[in-house]
Design a protein around this motif. Structure first.
Motif, PDB file in Angstrom:
ATOM      1  N   LEU A  15       0.837  -1.213   0.000  1.00  0.00           N
ATOM      2  CA  LEU A  15       0.000   0.000   0.000  1.00  0.00           C
ATOM      3  C   LEU A  15       0.866   1.256   0.000  1.00  0.00           C
ATOM      4  O   LEU A  15       0.599   2.206  -0.730  1.00  0.00           O
ATOM      5  CB  LEU A  15      -0.899   0.034   1.240  1.00  0.00           C
ATOM      6  N   GLU A  18       2.676   1.620  -3.387  1.00  0.00           N
ATOM      7  CA  GLU A  18       1.686   2.036  -4.388  1.00  0.00           C
ATOM      8  C   GLU A  18       1.356   3.520  -4.206  1.00  0.00           C
ATOM      9  O   GLU A  18       1.310   4.289  -5.165  1.00  0.00           O
ATOM     10  CB  GLU A  18       0.426   1.178  -4.238  1.00  0.00           C
ATOM     11  N   LYS A  69      -1.909 -10.080  -4.642  1.00  0.00           N
ATOM     12  CA  LYS A  69      -2.646  -9.828  -5.882  1.00  0.00           C
ATOM     13  C   LYS A  69      -2.884  -8.314  -6.013  1.00  0.00           C
ATOM     14  O   LYS A  69      -3.043  -7.613  -5.007  1.00  0.00           O
ATOM     15  CB  LYS A  69      -3.999 -10.542  -5.840  1.00  0.00           C
ATOM     16  N   SER A  70      -2.927  -7.847  -7.237  1.00  0.00           N
ATOM     17  CA  SER A  70      -3.037  -6.397  -7.475  1.00  0.00           C
ATOM     18  C   SER A  70      -4.225  -5.773  -6.753  1.00  0.00           C
ATOM     19  O   SER A  70      -4.153  -4.649  -6.287  1.00  0.00           O
ATOM     20  CB  SER A  70      -3.140  -6.109  -8.974  1.00  0.00           C
ATOM     21  N   TRP A  71      -5.343  -6.504  -6.685  1.00  0.00           N
ATOM     22  CA  TRP A  71      -6.532  -5.895  -6.089  1.00  0.00           C
ATOM     23  C   TRP A  71      -6.427  -5.790  -4.568  1.00  0.00           C
ATOM     24  O   TRP A  71      -7.293  -5.219  -3.940  1.00  0.00           O
ATOM     25  CB  TRP A  71      -7.803  -6.646  -6.495  1.00  0.00           C
ATOM     26  N   GLU A  72      -5.350  -6.327  -3.990  1.00  0.00           N
ATOM     27  CA  GLU A  72      -5.171  -6.207  -2.541  1.00  0.00           C
ATOM     28  C   GLU A  72      -4.508  -4.891  -2.131  1.00  0.00           C
ATOM     29  O   GLU A  72      -4.468  -4.566  -0.956  1.00  0.00           O
ATOM     30  CB  GLU A  72      -4.341  -7.383  -2.001  1.00  0.00           C
ATOM     31  N   ARG A  74      -3.738  -2.048  -4.857  1.00  0.00           N
ATOM     32  CA  ARG A  74      -3.696  -0.972  -5.836  1.00  0.00           C
ATOM     33  C   ARG A  74      -4.718   0.118  -5.570  1.00  0.00           C
ATOM     34  O   ARG A  74      -5.811  -0.164  -5.089  1.00  0.00           O
ATOM     35  CB  ARG A  74      -3.972  -1.535  -7.222  1.00  0.00           C
ATOM     36  N   TRP A  75      -4.358   1.316  -5.945  1.00  0.00           N
ATOM     37  CA  TRP A  75      -5.318   2.423  -5.899  1.00  0.00           C
ATOM     38  C   TRP A  75      -6.401   2.194  -6.932  1.00  0.00           C
ATOM     39  O   TRP A  75      -6.156   1.597  -7.990  1.00  0.00           O
ATOM     40  CB  TRP A  75      -4.617   3.752  -6.200  1.00  0.00           C
ATOM     41  N   ARG A  76      -7.572   2.685  -6.592  1.00  0.00           N
ATOM     42  CA  ARG A  76      -8.674   2.583  -7.546  1.00  0.00           C
ATOM     43  C   ARG A  76      -8.693   3.839  -8.408  1.00  0.00           C
ATOM     44  O   ARG A  76      -8.815   4.951  -7.887  1.00  0.00           O
ATOM     45  CB  ARG A  76      -9.990   2.437  -6.789  1.00  0.00           C
ATOM     46  N   PRO A  77      -8.598   3.668  -9.728  1.00  0.00           N
ATOM     47  CA  PRO A  77      -8.617   4.864 -10.577  1.00  0.00           C
ATOM     48  C   PRO A  77      -9.996   5.507 -10.592  1.00  0.00           C
ATOM     49  O   PRO A  77     -10.979   4.862 -10.234  1.00  0.00           O
ATOM     50  CB  PRO A  77      -8.237   4.347 -11.965  1.00  0.00           C
TER      51      PRO A  77
END
Lengths: 166, 166
Positions: A15, A18, A69-72, A74-77
């Motif tokens: 986190l 990122e 995993k990326s969804w753990e 990554r920022w949400r665009p």
């Protein structure tokens, strides 16, 4: 979610890394559009994330971390289509860039709070509370900047994502 | 958005690389939960993205590409909080993993369609239409899999993101 310490540390590091990268991107974007004051805010925020990420990495140096995993982490665009006119221009305004950052800082804060609340590992609870407090300060700093930042023209008047208190 | 060819190529390559990585992640996730049939779908999709990305890279080898911002090509993660219980478990079910993939394939397809429609560069129009047609096939392939995939239990009954026709 009851996180074991290694998972908590892995997600925390990811986190922060990122977050650092996204702030550097936003700072570049602001500089390209000559919004130097907002660029400086983002460079400062990137530095805080880097320092925090380095600290947690040091704390985790003897811990075996799993690959995430990326969804753990990554920022949400922002919710625009890839490459549509609005999407491309959206983050060029300091106001929307700050809001985008704020939304993702809140996500980070909620992660830390939730980990502190639900973990059965005492160290996760302690670190989770400490990190949540730091993220809260970041959200509040962004709020002060958002308040000072002129809201873009009528085209942007609809705000699908009003600010929520922390 | 009226894309010049170098920008169109840069975004296309980044989209295909991102798509490949996301499919590999989803395939790993499915294998970890012993959904081998869905894992195979994702490995096949990853291979198509790789081949397509390689082709575009070859096409672009003499073109100077600019560095993109993450929000120009990244997949949008599902709308759950980082690390909340639901978010963590969400993509473990083949149904939701397929829907997540489909949503992002539709975004890619829309990008290519829009580029084809709005660019004044003839080559961008030609490639945009060709790539959009490929993405449409991927969406349709995912639709066939989604149709065959049992919908998870009542906990997941609410579907905030119903399928839209392409």
């Amino acid at each position: 979610m009851n996180y074991p310490l290694p998972d908590f540390l892995a997600i925390s590091i990811a986190l922060e890394r990122e977050t650092e990268e996204r702030y550097l991107e936003l700072a570049d974007m602001m500089e390209a559009h000559l919004n130097l004051e907002t660029a400086k805010v983002f460079r400062d925020m990137a530095r805080f994330s880097k320092m925090h990420g380095d600290e947690i990495t040091e704390r985790a140096k003897h811990v075996q971390l799993r690959k995430l995993k990326s969804w753990e982490f990554r920022w949400r665009p922002p919710a625009h289509e890839v490459g549509d006119d609005e999407g491309i221009h959206y983050l060029m305004t300091p106001y929307h860039a700050l809001k985008y950052a704020r939304e993702n800082e809140v996500r980070g804060m909620n992660f830390y709070r939730m980990a502190a609340e639900k973990s059965q590992d005492e160290e996760v609870r302690r670190l989770g509370n400490e990190f949540a407090a730091e993220e809260k300060e970041h959200v509040e700093a962004l709020d002060r900047w958002i308040e000072k930042t002129p809201r873009p023209s009528a085209t942007w008047a609809e705000d699908p994502d009003p600010i929520q208190s922390v």
